[in-house]
Design a protein around this motif. Structure first.
Motif, mmCIF file in Angstrom:
data_model
loop_
_atom_site.group_PDB
_atom_site.id
_atom_site.type_symbol
_atom_site.label_atom_id
_atom_site.label_comp_id
_atom_site.label_asym_id
_atom_site.label_seq_id
_atom_site.Cartn_x
_atom_site.Cartn_y
_atom_site.Cartn_z
ATOM 1 N N GLU A 249 25.931 -25.390 30.971
ATOM 2 C CA GLU A 249 25.320 -24.075 30.800
ATOM 3 C C GLU A 249 25.444 -23.600 29.348
ATOM 4 O OE1 GLU A 249 25.772 -19.508 32.557
ATOM 5 O OE2 GLU A 249 26.821 -21.177 33.522
ATOM 6 N N ALA A 250 26.615 -23.824 28.743
ATOM 7 C CA ALA A 250 26.827 -23.402 27.367
ATOM 8 C C ALA A 250 25.915 -24.164 26.402
ATOM 9 C CB ALA A 250 28.288 -23.602 26.981
ATOM 10 N N PRO B 102 30.055 -25.374 33.450
ATOM 11 C CA PRO B 102 30.059 -24.405 32.348
ATOM 12 C C PRO B 102 29.696 -25.031 31.003
ATOM 13 C CG PRO B 102 31.998 -24.131 33.720
ATOM 14 C CD PRO B 102 31.342 -25.409 34.155
ATOM 15 N N ARG B 103 30.115 -26.292 30.795
ATOM 16 C CA ARG B 103 29.756 -26.961 29.538
ATOM 17 C C ARG B 103 28.251 -27.157 29.435
ATOM 18 N NH1 ARG B 103 32.109 -32.848 27.465
ATOM 19 N NH2 ARG B 103 30.845 -32.975 25.561
ATOM 20 N N SER C 226 22.371 -22.963 26.692
ATOM 21 C CA SER C 226 22.193 -21.622 26.138
ATOM 22 C C SER C 226 22.020 -21.639 24.623
ATOM 23 C CB SER C 226 23.381 -20.731 26.514
ATOM 24 O OG SER C 226 24.542 -21.100 25.797
#
Length: 234
Positions: A212-213, A209-210, A216
């Motif tokens: 991906e963030a 998730p890190r 983004s």
């Protein structure tokens, strides 16, 4: 380290950090102004390496486990790669596994030499076939600082930092071996705890998730401009 021939105008500094406070380092390291030693509370490899970053003064940084070796020319090869290819913010290299019988064997998944395709490290991580040994990475110190150094995870912190750097910058693969990785029964990566399924799942839950963030946000880091925001996801 003294056997590493450096390019003209470059020198090395060796930041040695103990995971603990035994004072052992003073008894085994030579007196040399280029060697800086430190101690701290036991916290594992990620914390130990991140604490060592407080004393880093050089433009480039490279991690090395205490039981691994640098082949002759490894530092010069990384320096030349990053100074001659200014689009690359970090580089990795081939690695030789040193087995207890003295044999040296190359890694099985080395990518082609040269500019690395975007996401090749992430693809290897997700498939369980990570292309390189994470500690072969040499990166601009400013990039390591920008990524928060080694994440606070119990294992594979070198892989995690490499993936964070890949998320915002361009990398380069060197086909000459840049590390000799000792294989032995007491090595941390040979312990069952290193492959604990719950910890591996937690690592994915923290890291993916890190990444991906960060992607983004559209951030990009380059040696010439530092961190910039394009406003477009990469």
């Amino acid at each position: 380290m003294r056997s590493q021939a450096m390019p003209s105008g470059w020198d090395w500094e060796w930041i040695v950090q103990e995971d603990g406070r035994t004072g052992f380092l003073a008894s085994v390291l030579p007196a040399d102004d280029r060697i800086s030693t430190g101690t701290g509370r036991n916290g594992g490899a990620a914390m130990t390496r991140s604490m060592a970053m407080a004393r880093v003064r050089g433009e480039l940084v490279r991690a090395l486990d205490a039981d691994d070796l640098l082949p002759p020319g490894a530092l010069a090869s990384a320096i030349n790669t990053l100074t001659q290819n200014r689009d690359a913010a970090w580089c990795v290299s081939a690695c030789l596994d040193l087995h207890p019988d003295g044999s040296l064997r190359p890694g099985p998944h080395d990518p082609p030499a040269g500019l690395l395709a975007d996401g090749v490290m992430m693809d290897g991580y997700k498939s369980g076939r990570f292309p390189v040994v994470g500690t072969t990475m040499t990166a601009h110190t400013a990039l390591v600082h920008a990524m928060g150094a080694w994440p606070a995870v119990p294992a594979s912190e070198d892989v995690a930092l490499l993936l964070l750097c890949e998320a915002v910058s361009q990398g380069w693969m060197i086909d000459e071996p840049g590390a000799i990785y000792r294989k032995h029964p007491k090595k941390q990566t040979a312990q069952p705890a290193h492959w604990d399924p719950a910890e591996r799942a937690a690592l994915d839950g923290i890291l993916l998730p890190r990444l991906e963030a960060i992607r983004s946000l559209g951030w990009r880091w380059s040696p010439s401009q530092g961190m910039t925001a394009t406003g477009e996801p990469s």
